[in-house]
Design a protein around this motif. Structure first.
Motif, short mmCIF file in Angstrom:
data_model
loop_
_atom_site.label_atom_id
_atom_site.label_comp_id
_atom_site.label_asym_id
_atom_site.label_seq_id
_atom_site.Cartn_x
_atom_site.Cartn_y
_atom_site.Cartn_z
N GLN A 150 -20.46 17.68 1.73
CA GLN A 150 -19.01 17.76 1.53
C GLN A 150 -18.40 18.79 2.46
O GLN A 150 -17.32 18.57 3.03
CB GLN A 150 -18.70 18.11 0.06
N GLU A 151 -19.08 19.91 2.64
CA GLU A 151 -18.57 20.95 3.54
C GLU A 151 -18.61 20.48 5.00
O GLU A 151 -17.68 20.73 5.77
CB GLU A 151 -19.40 22.23 3.37
N ILE A 152 -19.69 19.78 5.36
CA ILE A 152 -19.80 19.26 6.73
C ILE A 152 -18.68 18.27 7.01
O ILE A 152 -18.00 18.33 8.05
CB ILE A 152 -21.17 18.61 6.96
N ALA A 154 -15.83 18.04 5.69
CA ALA A 154 -14.52 18.69 5.72
C ALA A 154 -14.26 19.42 7.03
O ALA A 154 -13.10 19.71 7.36
CB ALA A 154 -14.40 19.67 4.55
N ASN A 155 -15.33 19.70 7.78
CA ASN A 155 -15.17 20.54 8.97
C ASN A 155 -15.63 19.91 10.28
O ASN A 155 -15.41 20.49 11.35
CB ASN A 155 -15.92 21.87 8.76
N TYR A 156 -16.27 18.75 10.19
CA TYR A 156 -16.79 18.11 11.40
C TYR A 156 -16.41 16.62 11.41
O TYR A 156 -16.05 16.06 10.37
CB TYR A 156 -18.32 18.28 11.46
#
Length: 358
Positions: A150-152, A154-156
């Motif tokens: 989820q973090e990936i 959101a940022n990539y």
């Protein structure tokens, strides 16, 4: 079957149900002709329950990659392709990774999958690898893997295709359409395994949409089942170290938990846990008595139904969702069966016939 859609010319669920899905003429349909899976009568289960109760299995293990995930993935990947996405990512206990990899490669996209090292069944890992996924095994469980992807996302520049992706549930709701079209009505009960809880939410969405369109006159009671060692929705709290033989539902913090609780409330349903022993008993029962080989997590729907069989109304119609194919987890099958296996036999007729006791 009642619907003419189920035929040799089945186009896949997006084309079959495009009026019910968020697609347009500009959406490139990425399909493996998923959907149109059988609704199989379970006579041995009916005999156990009695009281003229009718029981069916919605066997989604006959989808192209062997699980219900294909229903959601055809939508998620098609919409990602429409948005000119070049890569997708998911966390997985196995089935999602296999499905994501298959559909992503069909769409000429890269597929990254994060899996909990040592906790993915061999059949599922083999699929992801053959489909060309880029597999990253982490020292942690599914819930940690999901946090990371989820973090990936959101940022990539990658698209997340776990069931937090709303298009996944849109595709999965079509199974409810198929059930109604086959039976001519919604069932009284829908029994379903729960892991991340997207599927129970999707089924309810489908049943409600067809009900509002007057394609059915009732809504089912939604009965959700989890493994006892991995039952956050039953306990109504996070399970930090979930454990169960049913690896597909080995999830301690379901991302769709609020949706699932709403489904339980709206349908006047119930969530229960079943032990690994009860799961394997039902797993073997389906194999021996019905000729259906499902993965262990799927058998949780049967185990749950049998656990609360006294609550089923007389003459009710029940559908149990079998989410995945048994070949996903061959190790479990080999270690947990009641079959006769004779080895080291002499290769002559007399020895073989003697062992057969004919």
């Amino acid at each position: 079957m009642s619907s003419k859609k189920f035929s040799a010319n089945w186009p896949g669920l997006i084309e079959a149900y495009k009026d019910w899905l968020p697609v347009t003429s500009k959406t490139p349909v990425i399909t493996l002709q998923e959907g149109a899976t059988p609704l199989i009568p379970l006579k041995s289960i009916e005999e156990i329950i009695g009281r003229n109760v009718k029981v069916y299995a919605k066997y989604d293990g006959l989808n192209p990659t062997g699980s219900f995930k294909d229903r959601g993935m055809t939508m998620a990947i098609s919409k990602a392709k429409e948005n000119e996405c070049k890569a997708v990512i998911c966390a997985s206990t196995g089935n999602t990774s296999a499905s994501a990899a298959a559909y992503a490669r069909r769409a000429n996209m890269r597929a990254f999958v994060l899996i909990p090292d040592g906790y993915v069944a061999q059949g599922k890992l083999a699929q992801a690898l053959v489909y060309g996924a880029e597999v990253l095994a982490i020292k942690g469980n599914f819930d940690r893997a999901l946090d990371i992807v989820q973090e990936i996302a959101a940022n990539y520049p990658v698209t997340l295709v776990n069931s937090v992706n709303p298009y996944r549930l849109q595709g999965q709701k079509t199974a409810a359409f198929e059930i109604i079209e086959t039976l001519g009505e919604a069932p009284d009960w829908l029994c379903i395994p729960m892991g991340n809880a997207g599927n129970i939410s999707a089924y309810w969405m489908g049943f409600v949409e067809y009900y509002k369109a007057n394609k059915s006159t009732i809504l089912p009671k939604m009965m959700g089942f989890q493994a006892s060692g991995s039952a956050p929705l039953v306990l109504e709290k996070r399970v930090n170290n979930p454990e169960t033989i049913a690896t597909a539902i080995r999830i301690g913090n379901p991302v769709n938990k609020e949706k699932a609780f709403n489904v339980k409330k709206e349908s006047k349903g119930k969530f229960l846990d079943v032990s690994d022993k009860e799961i394997i008993k039902s797993y073997n029962l389906l194999g021996k008595n019905e000729g259906i080989f499902c993965e262990p997590a799927s058998a949780a729907s049967i185990a749950g139904l049998l656990k609360c069989k006294k609550e089923i109304p007389n003459a009710a119609t029940v559908v149990c969702v079998l989410t995945g194919n048994g070949l996903k987890d061959p190790d479990c099958a080999i270690k947990n069966n009641e079959a006769s296996f004779f080895s080291d036999l002499e290769p002559d007729l007399e020895s073989i016939v003697k062992k057969m006791e004919l």
